[in-house]
Design a protein around this motif. Structure first.
Motif, mmCIF file in Angstrom:
data_model
loop_
_atom_site.group_PDB
_atom_site.id
_atom_site.type_symbol
_atom_site.label_atom_id
_atom_site.label_comp_id
_atom_site.label_asym_id
_atom_site.label_seq_id
_atom_site.Cartn_x
_atom_site.Cartn_y
_atom_site.Cartn_z
ATOM 1 N N THR A 84 0.885 -1.116 -0.064
ATOM 2 C CA THR A 84 0.251 0.160 -0.090
ATOM 3 C C THR A 84 0.916 1.956 0.473
ATOM 4 O OG1 THR A 84 -0.546 0.045 2.500
ATOM 5 C CG2 THR A 84 -1.902 -1.397 0.856
ATOM 6 N N ILE A 85 1.827 0.842 0.442
ATOM 7 C CA ILE A 85 2.817 2.346 0.811
ATOM 8 C C ILE A 85 3.409 2.872 -1.183
ATOM 9 C CG2 ILE A 85 5.459 1.545 0.333
ATOM 10 C CD1 ILE A 85 4.260 3.417 3.459
ATOM 11 N N LEU A 86 3.168 2.159 -1.981
ATOM 12 C CA LEU A 86 4.087 1.857 -3.523
ATOM 13 C C LEU A 86 3.004 3.270 -3.702
ATOM 14 C CD1 LEU A 86 4.586 -1.245 -4.111
ATOM 15 C CD2 LEU A 86 6.004 0.526 -2.507
ATOM 16 N N ALA A 95 10.540 9.801 -4.335
ATOM 17 C CA ALA A 95 11.282 8.554 -5.552
ATOM 18 C C ALA A 95 12.034 9.369 -6.333
ATOM 19 C CB ALA A 95 10.399 7.141 -4.875
ATOM 20 N N ALA A 96 11.466 10.190 -7.041
ATOM 21 C CA ALA A 96 11.950 9.820 -8.286
ATOM 22 C C ALA A 96 12.644 11.602 -8.253
ATOM 23 C CB ALA A 96 10.221 11.036 -8.998
ATOM 24 N N GLN A 104 12.587 1.296 -2.502
ATOM 25 C CA GLN A 104 13.814 1.632 -1.531
ATOM 26 C C GLN A 104 13.364 2.339 -1.043
ATOM 27 O OE1 GLN A 104 15.068 1.664 -6.202
ATOM 28 N NE2 GLN A 104 16.352 0.192 -5.730
ATOM 29 N N VAL A 105 12.848 3.674 -1.357
ATOM 30 C CA VAL A 105 13.442 4.956 -0.023
ATOM 31 C C VAL A 105 12.335 4.171 0.847
ATOM 32 C CG1 VAL A 105 11.545 7.061 0.538
ATOM 33 C CG2 VAL A 105 12.417 6.837 -2.016
ATOM 34 N N PHE A 136 22.739 5.698 -1.501
ATOM 35 C CA PHE A 136 22.190 6.861 -1.097
ATOM 36 C C PHE A 136 21.470 6.998 0.255
ATOM 37 C CE2 PHE A 136 18.124 4.222 -1.343
ATOM 38 C CZ PHE A 136 16.924 5.158 -1.749
ATOM 39 N N GLU A 137 21.331 8.013 0.374
ATOM 40 C CA GLU A 137 21.009 8.755 1.588
ATOM 41 C C GLU A 137 19.504 9.518 2.304
ATOM 42 O OE1 GLU A 137 22.527 10.746 6.339
ATOM 43 O OE2 GLU A 137 23.765 8.381 4.577
#
Length: 164
Positions: A84-86, A95-96, A104-105, A136-137
């Motif tokens: 659901t988070i997607l 994310a973009a 991933q985020v 990434f962070e």
């Protein structure tokens, strides 16, 4: 009605396996502070991990704080909110901005909070994507914003009000 005694009995069996060296760690799942307090009254070995539903949509701050105060690992059994988070627009925008997927985020968010995320997938490409989160962070502003997304997707069920 006798959940405290049942938990204590099950925990005693897990302690025996741990003390015999048959397992290396023992923990609980979906325990809230009052469940843990009850367990700790009789436990010889404290839980090493508490596996809970945890995502940017539901941080369960009281449970997480308790886990941290008692040096238990907080394991996120559904860091993607069972998918659901997607669908959360704000996370899609983040994310973009990072050139990553929402999954991933969300996984990176968990890691930066010190949670141990357990994303589930049967799709090989998504499994690879889910582990590609160490290049990434998320900046502080993004982390702080993601912390405000309570209820934007699925939230945890209350274990005290479930019919197991």
């Amino acid at each position: 009605d006798n959940w405290e005694a049942m938990n204590a009995e099950a925990w005693k069996a897990m302690e025996e396996a741990y003390e015999d060296g048959r397992i290396k760690a023992i923990g609980v799942s979906n325990f809230h502070p009052h469940h843990l307090d009850a367990l700790l009254k009789t436990a010889n070995v404290k839980p090493m991990v508490n596996q809970i539903y945890l995502s940017p949509s539901d941080m369960q701050p009281k449970v997480v704080a308790y886990n941290q105060e008692h040096n238990m690992i907080t394991q996120a059994w559904s860091p993607l909110g069972t998918g659901t988070i997607l669908e959360v627009k704000e996370l899609q925008d983040i994310a973009a901005r990072y050139g990553k997927s929402v999954a991933q985020v969300a996984i990176r968010w968990s890691l930066q909070h010190g949670f141990l995320p357990l994303p589930k997938s049967v799709t090989k490409s998504r499994i690879y994507e889910n582990i590609d989160v160490f290049d990434f962070e998320l900046d502080k502003e993004t982390m702080d914003f993601m912390d405000t997304l309570h209820g934007s997707a699925k939230t945890a069920l209350d274990p005290d009000n479930l019919d197991f």
